[in-house]
Motif scaffolding. Structure first.
Motif, PDB file in Angstrom:
ATOM      1  N   LEU A  13       0.970  -1.161  -0.012  1.00  0.00           N
ATOM      2  CA  LEU A  13      -0.010   0.015  -0.004  1.00  0.00           C
ATOM      3  C   LEU A  13       0.841   1.305   0.141  1.00  0.00           C
ATOM      4  O   LEU A  13       0.387   2.533  -0.564  1.00  0.00           O
ATOM      5  N   ILE A  16       1.683   1.849  -3.579  1.00  0.00           N
ATOM      6  CA  ILE A  16       0.435   2.149  -4.444  1.00  0.00           C
ATOM      7  C   ILE A  16       0.358   3.596  -3.934  1.00  0.00           C
ATOM      8  O   ILE A  16      -0.116   4.773  -4.586  1.00  0.00           O
ATOM      9  N   CYS A  17       0.491   4.077  -2.715  1.00  0.00           N
ATOM     10  CA  CYS A  17       0.207   5.424  -2.276  1.00  0.00           C
ATOM     11  C   CYS A  17       1.140   6.488  -3.166  1.00  0.00           C
ATOM     12  O   CYS A  17       0.823   7.479  -3.414  1.00  0.00           O
TER      13      CYS A  17
END
Length: 382
Positions: A13, A16-17
């Motif tokens: 994540l 992805i951020c």
């Protein structure tokens, strides 16, 4: 015991951020907000009675303060850490559960480090990887008091960078009253306003080399003496490794990189195309550069004693946490760009990949070290 999949998901994540943030105009702000949410939720939504070493002890203290007079906060730890215990007393007496308190304290730590990264790092993804890889994040799962003190030290330094001296001291005093070990950061506040030229700093560092060698050689004896003076009850409680340790070598390497990147030892002139371009020899460091230099050096000094006890690494955390911005700052300086020339971009890409890979490896090592492999959410409590 296997490591819960949620930790792997969190790493994914974070990447992805970083990717999603590129779709926005202020991508650094978005990257920091999204990364803060990922790490804040992971830390805040844990069951503190299961995830973390000291959760049960913290819970007993928290619940024991409910219904008590405010004076009870002074009797818990010999009048120490009273700001942290005041928050315990206040929230427990207005009906806030220990789980919610843990969530709030966890979010506070991640919000502070995220704001710090937003203000002073041009490489937020790398900064967040350094945050989780160097052990500060995983430590917050167990050491609530010290993690809060570390966050308050960062706020103190931010105020110092902004030349808000009174505000800086207020945050620092709150840090010491959250965990007394924050006193270790006092020297930085005392010398932060002294303006020392690059010339003087250069000579001071050269003169300190023999002393540094002596400290490294006699580190175990010195650590034992320091412990006997300040925490005698810890004597003979430790297994001495004798080795310097990877964190110390890491700190030394990136302190030297930082010193090089700010041009502390650069020559007074350069030749380009047969023409000598004379530069000002000793330019004053900015307040930020000077304080970060002091912090990096102090982190190495304290971390060298980690071969005697992990307790010294915990003290060094107050300084080591600043590497989340000092390393990206070093890699982005004009001096590094000029030094690497046309190879700068490719070398930076390789450096980022290597550093992030190392930090991910260290993150999972710290998960095992802090004994937080098994993750449970608050709603999974029995």
């Amino acid at each position: 015991m296997t490591i819960s999949a949620i930790y792997y998901v969190s790493i994914i994540l974070l990447f992805i951020c970083s990717g999603v943030s590129s779709l926005f105009k202020n991508k650094k702000l978005v990257a920091c907000i999204l990364s803060c949410l990922v790490l804040g939720l992971l830390l805040g939504l844990r069951d503190p009675l299961v995830v973390g070493v000291d959760g049960i002890r913290y819970a007993r203290t928290y619940e024991g303060l409910a219904g008590k007079d405010i004076s009870s906060i002074f009797s818990i730890k010999d009048n120490a850490n009273i700001f942290f215990y005041f928050l315990n007393w206040l929230l427990s007496n207005i009906g806030v559960s220990f789980q919610i308190f843990s969530m709030l304290s966890g979010f506070f730590c991640t919000v502070v480090i995220s704001y710090f990264i937003y203000r002073f790092s041009d490489m937020p993804l790398l900064s967040f990887m350094l945050y989780i890889g160097l052990g500060f994040y995983t430590f917050a799962f167990s050491g609530q008091k010290e993690a809060m003190a570390m966050a308050l030290v960062i706020l103190s330094c931010i105020a110092l960078f902004d030349r808000k001296i009174a505000k800086s001291w207020i945050f620092y005093i709150l840090a010491v009253l959250s965990h007394y070990t924050a006193i270790v950061f006092l020297p930085i506040l005392l010398i932060s306003r002294s303006k020392i030229s690059k010339k003087v700093l250069k000579y001071l560092l050269i003169a300190a080399i023999p002393a540094a060698i002596a400290v490294i050689y006699f580190r175990v004896s010195l650590a034992r003496w320091i412990t006997s003076v300040f925490a005698e009850h810890y004597l003979d409680h430790y297994t001495i490794t004798e080795s310097l340790g990877g964190t110390f070598l890491f700190a030394i390497a990136f302190t030297l990189l930082y010193i090089f990147s700010i041009g502390l030892f650069r020559s007074s002139s350069i030749k380009q195309g047969g023409t000598e371009l004379v530069r000002q020899r000793y330019v004053e460091l900015s307040s930020f550069e000077r304080i970060i230099l002091y912090v990096c050096i102090a982190s190495c000094i304290i971390q060298v004693f980690s071969s005697y006890a992990y307790a010294f690494t915990r003290l060094a955390f107050y300084y080591l946490q600043f590497f989340v911005v000092s390393i990206p700052y070093s890699l982005k300086t004009d001096r590094i760009k000029r030094f690497l020339g046309r190879y700068y971009t490719i070398i930076m890409m390789i450096m980022e990949v290597v550093l992030m890979g190392l930090m991910i490896y260290m993150f999972f090592a710290h998960i095992e070290g802090e004994r937080i492999q098994e993750y449970k959410f608050i709603w999974e409590m029995r």
